[in-house]
Design a protein around this motif. Structure first.
Motif, PDB file in Angstrom:
ATOM      1  N   SER A  84       0.835  -1.208   0.000  1.00 56.37           N
ATOM      2  CA  SER A  84       0.000   0.000   0.000  1.00 56.37           C
ATOM      3  C   SER A  84       0.870   1.257   0.000  1.00 56.37           C
ATOM      4  O   SER A  84       0.504   2.265  -0.615  1.00 56.37           O
ATOM      5  CB  SER A  84      -0.951  -0.003   1.198  1.00 56.37           C
ATOM      6  OG  SER A  84      -0.223  -0.084   2.412  1.00 56.37           O
ATOM      7  N   SER A  85       2.036   1.206   0.664  1.00 60.97           N
ATOM      8  CA  SER A  85       2.941   2.365   0.651  1.00 60.97           C
ATOM      9  C   SER A  85       3.488   2.600  -0.746  1.00 60.97           C
ATOM     10  O   SER A  85       3.573   3.747  -1.212  1.00 60.97           O
ATOM     11  CB  SER A  85       4.095   2.151   1.629  1.00 60.97           C
ATOM     12  OG  SER A  85       3.628   2.056   2.943  1.00 60.97           O
ATOM     13  N   ASP A 110       0.931   6.764  -6.739  1.00 64.67           N
ATOM     14  CA  ASP A 110      -0.180   7.693  -6.959  1.00 64.67           C
ATOM     15  C   ASP A 110       0.262   9.138  -6.718  1.00 64.67           C
ATOM     16  O   ASP A 110      -0.065  10.034  -7.506  1.00 64.67           O
ATOM     17  CB  ASP A 110      -1.364   7.356  -6.037  1.00 64.67           C
ATOM     18  CG  ASP A 110      -2.056   6.065  -6.437  1.00 64.67           C
ATOM     19  OD1 ASP A 110      -1.823   5.581  -7.566  1.00 64.67           O
ATOM     20  OD2 ASP A 110      -2.825   5.537  -5.608  1.00 64.67           O
ATOM     21  N   LEU A 111       0.987   9.368  -5.633  1.00 66.83           N
ATOM     22  CA  LEU A 111       1.449  10.725  -5.326  1.00 66.83           C
ATOM     23  C   LEU A 111       2.407  11.244  -6.404  1.00 66.83           C
ATOM     24  O   LEU A 111       2.339  12.407  -6.794  1.00 66.83           O
ATOM     25  CB  LEU A 111       2.131  10.760  -3.954  1.00 66.83           C
ATOM     26  CG  LEU A 111       1.205  10.639  -2.746  1.00 66.83           C
ATOM     27  CD1 LEU A 111       2.006  10.417  -1.475  1.00 66.83           C
ATOM     28  CD2 LEU A 111       0.327  11.873  -2.619  1.00 66.83           C
ATOM     29  N   THR A 112       3.283  10.367  -6.881  1.00 64.27           N
ATOM     30  CA  THR A 112       4.236  10.774  -7.917  1.00 64.27           C
ATOM     31  C   THR A 112       3.497  11.129  -9.206  1.00 64.27           C
ATOM     32  O   THR A 112       3.802  12.141  -9.853  1.00 64.27           O
ATOM     33  CB  THR A 112       5.259   9.643  -8.166  1.00 64.27           C
ATOM     34  OG1 THR A 112       5.934   9.353  -6.944  1.00 64.27           O
ATOM     35  CG2 THR A 112       6.281  10.050  -9.211  1.00 64.27           C
ATOM     36  N   ARG A 113       2.515  10.308  -9.604  1.00 64.20           N
ATOM     37  CA  ARG A 113       1.740  10.580 -10.831  1.00 64.20           C
ATOM     38  C   ARG A 113       0.943  11.885 -10.724  1.00 64.20           C
ATOM     39  O   ARG A 113       0.697  12.552 -11.718  1.00 64.20           O
ATOM     40  CB  ARG A 113       0.797   9.414 -11.129  1.00 64.20           C
ATOM     41  CG  ARG A 113       1.498   8.228 -11.767  1.00 64.20           C
ATOM     42  CD  ARG A 113       0.508   7.191 -12.256  1.00 64.20           C
ATOM     43  NE  ARG A 113      -0.229   6.536 -11.187  1.00 64.20           N
ATOM     44  CZ  ARG A 113       0.237   5.524 -10.440  1.00 64.20           C
ATOM     45  NH1 ARG A 113       1.467   5.066 -10.646  1.00 64.20           N
ATOM     46  NH2 ARG A 113      -0.506   4.984  -9.509  1.00 64.20           N
ATOM     47  N   GLN A 114       0.566  12.256  -9.511  1.00 69.59           N
ATOM     48  CA  GLN A 114      -0.195  13.486  -9.310  1.00 69.59           C
ATOM     49  C   GLN A 114       0.716  14.707  -9.166  1.00 69.59           C
ATOM     50  O   GLN A 114       0.243  15.809  -8.948  1.00 69.59           O
ATOM     51  CB  GLN A 114      -1.093  13.362  -8.088  1.00 69.59           C
ATOM     52  CG  GLN A 114      -2.187  12.325  -8.255  1.00 69.59           C
ATOM     53  CD  GLN A 114      -2.975  12.105  -6.976  1.00 69.59           C
ATOM     54  OE1 GLN A 114      -2.991  12.951  -6.088  1.00 69.59           O
ATOM     55  NE2 GLN A 114      -3.630  10.961  -6.873  1.00 69.59           N
ATOM     56  N   GLY A 115       2.038  14.460  -9.234  1.00 79.38           N
ATOM     57  CA  GLY A 115       2.969  15.577  -9.216  1.00 79.38           C
ATOM     58  C   GLY A 115       3.466  15.970  -7.840  1.00 79.38           C
ATOM     59  O   GLY A 115       4.108  17.010  -7.690  1.00 79.38           O
ATOM     60  N   ALA A 170       6.012  15.763  -4.756  1.00 80.84           N
ATOM     61  CA  ALA A 170       7.386  15.319  -4.472  1.00 80.84           C
ATOM     62  C   ALA A 170       7.406  14.303  -3.336  1.00 80.84           C
ATOM     63  O   ALA A 170       8.345  13.513  -3.214  1.00 80.84           O
ATOM     64  CB  ALA A 170       8.260  16.523  -4.109  1.00 80.84           C
ATOM     65  N   LEU A 171       6.368  14.302  -2.537  1.00 82.84           N
ATOM     66  CA  LEU A 171       6.279  13.369  -1.414  1.00 82.84           C
ATOM     67  C   LEU A 171       6.275  11.913  -1.891  1.00 82.84           C
ATOM     68  O   LEU A 171       6.713  11.022  -1.173  1.00 82.84           O
ATOM     69  CB  LEU A 171       5.005  13.664  -0.612  1.00 82.84           C
ATOM     70  CG  LEU A 171       4.731  12.804   0.616  1.00 82.84           C
ATOM     71  CD1 LEU A 171       5.837  12.975   1.645  1.00 82.84           C
ATOM     72  CD2 LEU A 171       3.389  13.174   1.208  1.00 82.84           C
ATOM     73  N   GLY A 172       5.793  11.687  -3.123  1.00 83.76           N
ATOM     74  CA  GLY A 172       5.748  10.323  -3.657  1.00 83.76           C
ATOM     75  C   GLY A 172       7.116   9.684  -3.708  1.00 83.76           C
ATOM     76  O   GLY A 172       7.286   8.513  -3.341  1.00 83.76           O
ATOM     77  N   GLY A 173       8.136  10.433  -4.144  1.00 87.21           N
ATOM     78  CA  GLY A 173       9.492   9.894  -4.196  1.00 87.21           C
ATOM     79  C   GLY A 173      10.027   9.587  -2.807  1.00 87.21           C
ATOM     80  O   GLY A 173      10.709   8.584  -2.586  1.00 87.21           O
ATOM     81  N   GLY A 174       9.705  10.451  -1.852  1.00 87.34           N
ATOM     82  CA  GLY A 174      10.134  10.218  -0.467  1.00 87.34           C
ATOM     83  C   GLY A 174       9.486   8.983   0.121  1.00 87.34           C
ATOM     84  O   GLY A 174      10.137   8.176   0.794  1.00 87.34           O
ATOM     85  N   LEU A 175       8.201   8.811  -0.126  1.00 82.20           N
ATOM     86  CA  LEU A 175       7.491   7.638   0.372  1.00 82.20           C
ATOM     87  C   LEU A 175       8.032   6.370  -0.286  1.00 82.20           C
ATOM     88  O   LEU A 175       8.184   5.330   0.380  1.00 82.20           O
ATOM     89  CB  LEU A 175       5.991   7.783   0.135  1.00 82.20           C
ATOM     90  CG  LEU A 175       5.097   6.686   0.709  1.00 82.20           C
ATOM     91  CD1 LEU A 175       5.323   6.513   2.201  1.00 82.20           C
ATOM     92  CD2 LEU A 175       3.640   7.000   0.412  1.00 82.20           C
ATOM     93  N   GLN A 176       8.351   6.446  -1.556  1.00 86.36           N
ATOM     94  CA  GLN A 176       8.948   5.298  -2.261  1.00 86.36           C
ATOM     95  C   GLN A 176      10.288   4.936  -1.624  1.00 86.36           C
ATOM     96  O   GLN A 176      10.590   3.757  -1.414  1.00 86.36           O
ATOM     97  CB  GLN A 176       9.131   5.638  -3.746  1.00 86.36           C
ATOM     98  CG  GLN A 176       9.639   4.510  -4.589  1.00 86.36           C
ATOM     99  CD  GLN A 176       8.602   3.399  -4.750  1.00 86.36           C
ATOM    100  OE1 GLN A 176       7.403   3.642  -4.713  1.00 86.36           O
ATOM    101  NE2 GLN A 176       9.078   2.187  -4.909  1.00 86.36           N
ATOM    102  N   HIS A 177      11.078   5.945  -1.297  1.00 94.66           N
ATOM    103  CA  HIS A 177      12.385   5.723  -0.656  1.00 94.66           C
ATOM    104  C   HIS A 177      12.204   5.063   0.720  1.00 94.66           C
ATOM    105  O   HIS A 177      12.915   4.117   1.065  1.00 94.66           O
ATOM    106  CB  HIS A 177      13.134   7.051  -0.517  1.00 94.66           C
ATOM    107  CG  HIS A 177      14.410   6.929   0.249  1.00 94.66           C
ATOM    108  ND1 HIS A 177      15.548   6.365  -0.292  1.00 94.66           N
ATOM    109  CD2 HIS A 177      14.730   7.290   1.517  1.00 94.66           C
ATOM    110  CE1 HIS A 177      16.508   6.378   0.611  1.00 94.66           C
ATOM    111  NE2 HIS A 177      16.044   6.944   1.724  1.00 94.66           N
ATOM    112  N   VAL A 178      11.241   5.569   1.498  1.00 94.29           N
ATOM    113  CA  VAL A 178      10.986   5.012   2.830  1.00 94.29           C
ATOM    114  C   VAL A 178      10.546   3.552   2.723  1.00 94.29           C
ATOM    115  O   VAL A 178      11.012   2.685   3.478  1.00 94.29           O
ATOM    116  CB  VAL A 178       9.944   5.854   3.594  1.00 94.29           C
ATOM    117  CG1 VAL A 178       9.462   5.146   4.847  1.00 94.29           C
ATOM    118  CG2 VAL A 178      10.520   7.218   3.945  1.00 94.29           C
TER     119      VAL A 178
END
Length: 170
Positions: A75-76, A82-87, A89-97
């Motif tokens: 789910s993460s 989803d966050l990355t596709r919506q533009g 920057a938090l999406g990349g951070g969440l992916q890293h985490v």
């Protein structure tokens, strides 16, 4: 807290730790009598049951980490996408985490598996040592009995090892 602040605090903590003196002794009241010889604390004893229990707990932790530690990862990763596709920057951070979480989880699972396997191997090695020692000692008993049987009939004690009784002449 900003990343630079975190790095500065880590450097300060490392600097404080590097300048401290560490004594190679137990603080008073922390166990053992001050100035007592290490031999007075007692011997280290490890029983097979203790080793087996440690191995079992490590294996159970391995299983729980495998089953429950990865629950949030899919789910993460989906939320990160989803966050990355919506533009955001938090999406990349969440992916890293999520990636770091999986790496750390795998590292912890590997450590648990290593402990479990090591306890299993240690238990088997010690059991093998015990059996070897028992066989060696039993062969000494058989050898000793063989010496006794050469002098007297089987079952009787060798008179060489028995105290001589003085006979009284009346």
């Amino acid at each position: 807290m900003a990343w630079e602040e975190w790095e500065r605090l880590k450097a300060q903590a490392a600097e404080r730790h590097a300048t401290q003196m560490q004594l190679n002794q137990v603080e008073p009241g922390m166990g053992g009598a001050p100035g007592a010889a290490p031999g007075s604390y007692g011997d280290l004893r490890v029983r097979q049951a203790d080793l087996a229990r440690i191995g079992e707990h490590a294996f159970e932790l391995f299983d729980r980490l495998s089953n429950k530690g990865r629950v949030a990862v899919p789910s993460s990763r989906q939320a990160a996408g989803d966050l990355t596709r919506q533009g955001f920057a938090l999406g990349g951070g969440l992916q890293h985490v999520a990636g770091r979480w999986e790496e750390q989880l795998d590292s912890l699972r590997d450590a648990c598996a290593h402990i479990s396997n090591h306890m299993r191997v240690t238990t088997k090695l010690h059991q093998g040592d015990e059996h070897y020692i028992s066989r060696q000692l039993s062969s000494i008993d058989v050898l000793d009995a063989g010496f006794d049987e050469r002098v007297v009939k089987p079952g009787d004690k060798n008179p060489v090892y028995m105290p001589h009784k003085e006979q009284k002449d009346d």
